[in-house]
Write a protein that holds these residues in place. Structure first.
Motif, PDB file in Angstrom:
ATOM      1  N   LEU A 122       1.105  -7.446  -9.450  1.00 54.05           N
ATOM      2  CA  LEU A 122       2.048  -6.743 -10.322  1.00 54.05           C
ATOM      3  C   LEU A 122       2.256  -5.287  -9.919  1.00 54.05           C
ATOM      4  O   LEU A 122       3.177  -4.627 -10.403  1.00 54.05           O
ATOM      5  CB  LEU A 122       1.569  -6.820 -11.779  1.00 54.05           C
ATOM      6  CG  LEU A 122       1.465  -8.239 -12.350  1.00 54.05           C
ATOM      7  CD1 LEU A 122       0.882  -8.207 -13.753  1.00 54.05           C
ATOM      8  CD2 LEU A 122       2.831  -8.925 -12.361  1.00 54.05           C
ATOM      9  N   LEU A 123       1.417  -4.780  -9.029  1.00 52.76           N
ATOM     10  CA  LEU A 123       1.562  -3.411  -8.547  1.00 52.76           C
ATOM     11  C   LEU A 123       2.554  -3.311  -7.396  1.00 52.76           C
ATOM     12  O   LEU A 123       3.006  -2.218  -7.057  1.00 52.76           O
ATOM     13  CB  LEU A 123       0.206  -2.865  -8.097  1.00 52.76           C
ATOM     14  CG  LEU A 123      -0.826  -2.669  -9.212  1.00 52.76           C
ATOM     15  CD1 LEU A 123      -2.210  -2.436  -8.616  1.00 52.76           C
ATOM     16  CD2 LEU A 123      -0.432  -1.502 -10.113  1.00 52.76           C
ATOM     17  N   VAL A 124       2.902  -4.446  -6.789  1.00 54.84           N
ATOM     18  CA  VAL A 124       3.839  -4.453  -5.668  1.00 54.84           C
ATOM     19  C   VAL A 124       5.239  -4.136  -6.170  1.00 54.84           C
ATOM     20  O   VAL A 124       5.670  -4.609  -7.224  1.00 54.84           O
ATOM     21  CB  VAL A 124       3.822  -5.820  -4.947  1.00 54.84           C
ATOM     22  CG1 VAL A 124       4.866  -5.857  -3.841  1.00 54.84           C
ATOM     23  CG2 VAL A 124       2.435  -6.099  -4.376  1.00 54.84           C
ATOM     24  N   THR A 141       6.578   3.304  -3.787  1.00 56.70           N
ATOM     25  CA  THR A 141       6.772   1.893  -3.476  1.00 56.70           C
ATOM     26  C   THR A 141       5.511   1.343  -2.823  1.00 56.70           C
ATOM     27  O   THR A 141       5.014   1.908  -1.846  1.00 56.70           O
ATOM     28  CB  THR A 141       7.956   1.695  -2.518  1.00 56.70           C
ATOM     29  OG1 THR A 141       9.148   2.181  -3.135  1.00 56.70           O
ATOM     30  CG2 THR A 141       8.133   0.217  -2.176  1.00 56.70           C
ATOM     31  N   ILE A 142       5.000   0.236  -3.376  1.00 54.68           N
ATOM     32  CA  ILE A 142       3.895  -0.483  -2.757  1.00 54.68           C
ATOM     33  C   ILE A 142       4.472  -1.746  -2.125  1.00 54.68           C
ATOM     34  O   ILE A 142       5.044  -2.592  -2.806  1.00 54.68           O
ATOM     35  CB  ILE A 142       2.796  -0.819  -3.779  1.00 54.68           C
ATOM     36  CG1 ILE A 142       2.130   0.474  -4.248  1.00 54.68           C
ATOM     37  CG2 ILE A 142       1.762  -1.771  -3.183  1.00 54.68           C
ATOM     38  CD1 ILE A 142       0.968   0.277  -5.199  1.00 54.68           C
ATOM     39  N   PHE A 202      -9.983  -4.251  -1.506  1.00 57.98           N
ATOM     40  CA  PHE A 202      -8.675  -4.035  -2.117  1.00 57.98           C
ATOM     41  C   PHE A 202      -7.796  -3.353  -1.061  1.00 57.98           C
ATOM     42  O   PHE A 202      -8.136  -2.279  -0.574  1.00 57.98           O
ATOM     43  CB  PHE A 202      -8.797  -3.147  -3.350  1.00 57.98           C
ATOM     44  CG  PHE A 202      -9.603  -3.745  -4.467  1.00 57.98           C
ATOM     45  CD1 PHE A 202      -8.974  -4.284  -5.580  1.00 57.98           C
ATOM     46  CD2 PHE A 202     -10.991  -3.747  -4.427  1.00 57.98           C
ATOM     47  CE1 PHE A 202      -9.711  -4.824  -6.625  1.00 57.98           C
ATOM     48  CE2 PHE A 202     -11.741  -4.283  -5.462  1.00 57.98           C
ATOM     49  CZ  PHE A 202     -11.100  -4.829  -6.559  1.00 57.98           C
ATOM     50  N   ARG A 203      -6.679  -3.967  -0.721  1.00 52.57           N
ATOM     51  CA  ARG A 203      -5.815  -3.469   0.360  1.00 52.57           C
ATOM     52  C   ARG A 203      -4.435  -3.125  -0.200  1.00 52.57           C
ATOM     53  O   ARG A 203      -3.790  -3.958  -0.844  1.00 52.57           O
ATOM     54  CB  ARG A 203      -5.696  -4.527   1.456  1.00 52.57           C
ATOM     55  CG  ARG A 203      -4.764  -4.170   2.609  1.00 52.57           C
ATOM     56  CD  ARG A 203      -4.846  -5.250   3.683  1.00 52.57           C
ATOM     57  NE  ARG A 203      -3.954  -4.987   4.805  1.00 52.57           N
ATOM     58  CZ  ARG A 203      -2.763  -5.564   4.961  1.00 52.57           C
ATOM     59  NH1 ARG A 203      -2.320  -6.435   4.063  1.00 52.57           N
ATOM     60  NH2 ARG A 203      -2.009  -5.265   6.013  1.00 52.57           N
ATOM     61  N   PHE A 204      -3.992  -1.897   0.068  1.00 49.82           N
ATOM     62  CA  PHE A 204      -2.697  -1.430  -0.415  1.00 49.82           C
ATOM     63  C   PHE A 204      -1.922  -0.800   0.739  1.00 49.82           C
ATOM     64  O   PHE A 204      -2.457   0.023   1.483  1.00 49.82           O
ATOM     65  CB  PHE A 204      -2.862  -0.366  -1.505  1.00 49.82           C
ATOM     66  CG  PHE A 204      -3.644  -0.813  -2.707  1.00 49.82           C
ATOM     67  CD1 PHE A 204      -3.025  -1.486  -3.751  1.00 49.82           C
ATOM     68  CD2 PHE A 204      -5.008  -0.564  -2.788  1.00 49.82           C
ATOM     69  CE1 PHE A 204      -3.753  -1.896  -4.863  1.00 49.82           C
ATOM     70  CE2 PHE A 204      -5.745  -0.962  -3.897  1.00 49.82           C
ATOM     71  CZ  PHE A 204      -5.114  -1.637  -4.932  1.00 49.82           C
ATOM     72  N   ILE A 205      -0.649  -1.178   0.871  1.00 44.61           N
ATOM     73  CA  ILE A 205       0.254  -0.531   1.819  1.00 44.61           C
ATOM     74  C   ILE A 205       1.429   0.001   1.017  1.00 44.61           C
ATOM     75  O   ILE A 205       2.071  -0.746   0.270  1.00 44.61           O
ATOM     76  CB  ILE A 205       0.758  -1.510   2.895  1.00 44.61           C
ATOM     77  CG1 ILE A 205      -0.416  -2.065   3.704  1.00 44.61           C
ATOM     78  CG2 ILE A 205       1.760  -0.815   3.826  1.00 44.61           C
ATOM     79  CD1 ILE A 205      -0.012  -3.139   4.699  1.00 44.61           C
ATOM     80  N   GLY A 206       1.697   1.299   1.156  1.00 43.75           N
ATOM     81  CA  GLY A 206       2.766   1.883   0.358  1.00 43.75           C
ATOM     82  C   GLY A 206       3.493   2.999   1.075  1.00 43.75           C
ATOM     83  O   GLY A 206       3.088   3.459   2.152  1.00 43.75           O
ATOM     84  N   ILE A 214      -1.215  -4.880 -16.552  1.00 39.35           N
ATOM     85  CA  ILE A 214      -0.772  -3.966 -15.499  1.00 39.35           C
ATOM     86  C   ILE A 214       0.691  -3.579 -15.710  1.00 39.35           C
ATOM     87  O   ILE A 214       1.068  -2.405 -15.571  1.00 39.35           O
ATOM     88  CB  ILE A 214      -0.974  -4.594 -14.106  1.00 39.35           C
ATOM     89  CG1 ILE A 214      -2.456  -4.831 -13.821  1.00 39.35           C
ATOM     90  CG2 ILE A 214      -0.342  -3.715 -13.023  1.00 39.35           C
ATOM     91  CD1 ILE A 214      -3.302  -3.577 -13.743  1.00 39.35           C
ATOM     92  N   SER A 215       1.519  -4.540 -16.042  1.00 35.28           N
ATOM     93  CA  SER A 215       2.937  -4.246 -16.285  1.00 35.28           C
ATOM     94  C   SER A 215       3.101  -3.321 -17.480  1.00 35.28           C
ATOM     95  O   SER A 215       3.938  -2.405 -17.464  1.00 35.28           O
ATOM     96  CB  SER A 215       3.710  -5.553 -16.509  1.00 35.28           C
ATOM     97  OG  SER A 215       3.698  -6.353 -15.348  1.00 35.28           O
ATOM     98  N   ARG A 216       2.329  -3.550 -18.513  1.00 33.00           N
ATOM     99  CA  ARG A 216       2.380  -2.681 -19.693  1.00 33.00           C
ATOM    100  C   ARG A 216       1.966  -1.257 -19.344  1.00 33.00           C
ATOM    101  O   ARG A 216       2.578  -0.285 -19.804  1.00 33.00           O
ATOM    102  CB  ARG A 216       1.466  -3.247 -20.783  1.00 33.00           C
ATOM    103  CG  ARG A 216       1.339  -2.372 -22.024  1.00 33.00           C
ATOM    104  CD  ARG A 216       0.375  -2.967 -23.038  1.00 33.00           C
ATOM    105  NE  ARG A 216      -0.972  -3.134 -22.489  1.00 33.00           N
ATOM    106  CZ  ARG A 216      -1.863  -2.147 -22.392  1.00 33.00           C
ATOM    107  NH1 ARG A 216      -1.540  -0.915 -22.766  1.00 33.00           N
ATOM    108  NH2 ARG A 216      -3.066  -2.388 -21.920  1.00 33.00           N
TER     109      ARG A 216
END
Length: 246
Positions: free
Chosen positions: A144-146, A167-168, A182-186, A214-216
């Protein structure tokens, strides 16, 4: 003058962060001190971004301008001979004067490492969480963070920036050798954003929040609705990419 791009890695355990500051040794101070000795005058380096105390990097990118005529690749050996053992120059190349390590970055990748068993040899490089975590709940939440969102809820309240939209492109949870990664590309990340996202996701896995929360949280744009800030020593700046995003 020529512009040199460096790719470096470092163990942030014994540093007060990347950026020069009045109190405490920093990665930037160590590199600038060596370059200043090489040039016989002050040399300033510019990084893709700063990292906090105890945060590590595998692919931090810097640039500096030089009047020296030595080939770019010679800087690797020269710098590594004088830098502390916990800072390593991996690559050096000459770039166009328009290259900017910070403003030219198109994507950054961060990884955060969590262990569920104590390991004295990993105590500075992964955060230990001893209570059970529901990995599937975390995977539902992290998706949901993407996307492009206002990440105010996942940044420090007194952040200097006004625009908190980022932007993720990718967010996932990997499992390997007894560790959760935990892997994040943004496109870029706000101050403490990754650590707050991870802290919140851990609390989802623990059952404090539902994945859909997460959306909330994103919609609320309020730091008080999100979870804790995870400790710094599990965080790695993994890679910085300067190619145009399609």
């Amino acid at each position: 003058m020529r512009r040199i791009k460096l790719t470096i890695s470092y163990d942030g355990t014994n540093y007060a962060g990347y950026q020069v500051q009045p109190n405490g040794n920093t990665i930037q101070a160590e590199i600038e001190a060596v370059l200043t000795r090489m040039h016989g005058g002050k040399v300033k380096v510019v990084a893709s971004g700063r990292t906090d105390a105890r945060v590590h990097a595998l692919g931090q990118v810097l640039h500096f301008d030089t009047s020296l005529g030595m080939p770019a690749d010679r800087f690797v050996k020269a710098l590594n001979a004088m830098l502390p053992d916990d800072i390593l120059v991996k690559d050096a190349e000459e770039v166009d004067a328009s290259f900017h390590a910070r403003y030219g970055a198109k994507r950054k990748e961060y990884r955060y490492v969590v262990r569920q068993e104590d390991d004295p040899f990993r105590r500075h490089y992964a955060v230990t969480v001893t209570y059970p975590l529901d990995v599937e709940r975390i995977r539902q939440a992290i998706r949901l963070l993407v996307g492009t969102h206002d990440f105010t809820s996942f940044s420090v309240t007194k952040a200097e920036v006004v625009d908190r939209v980022r932007t993720i492109y990718a967010a996932e949870l990997l499992e390997t050798e007894g560790e959760l990664i935990f892997r994040f590309i943004g496109s870029g990340f706000l101050y403490n954003q990754v650590r707050i996202m991870v802290g919140t996701l851990i609390e989802v896995g623990r059952g404090k929040y539902e994945p859909a929360d997460i959306s909330r949280m994103l919609a609320a744009r309020d730091r008080r609705v999100a979870g804790i800030t995870a400790p710094p020593h599990g965080l790695y700046l993994w890679n910085v990419n300067y190619e145009k995003v399609d």
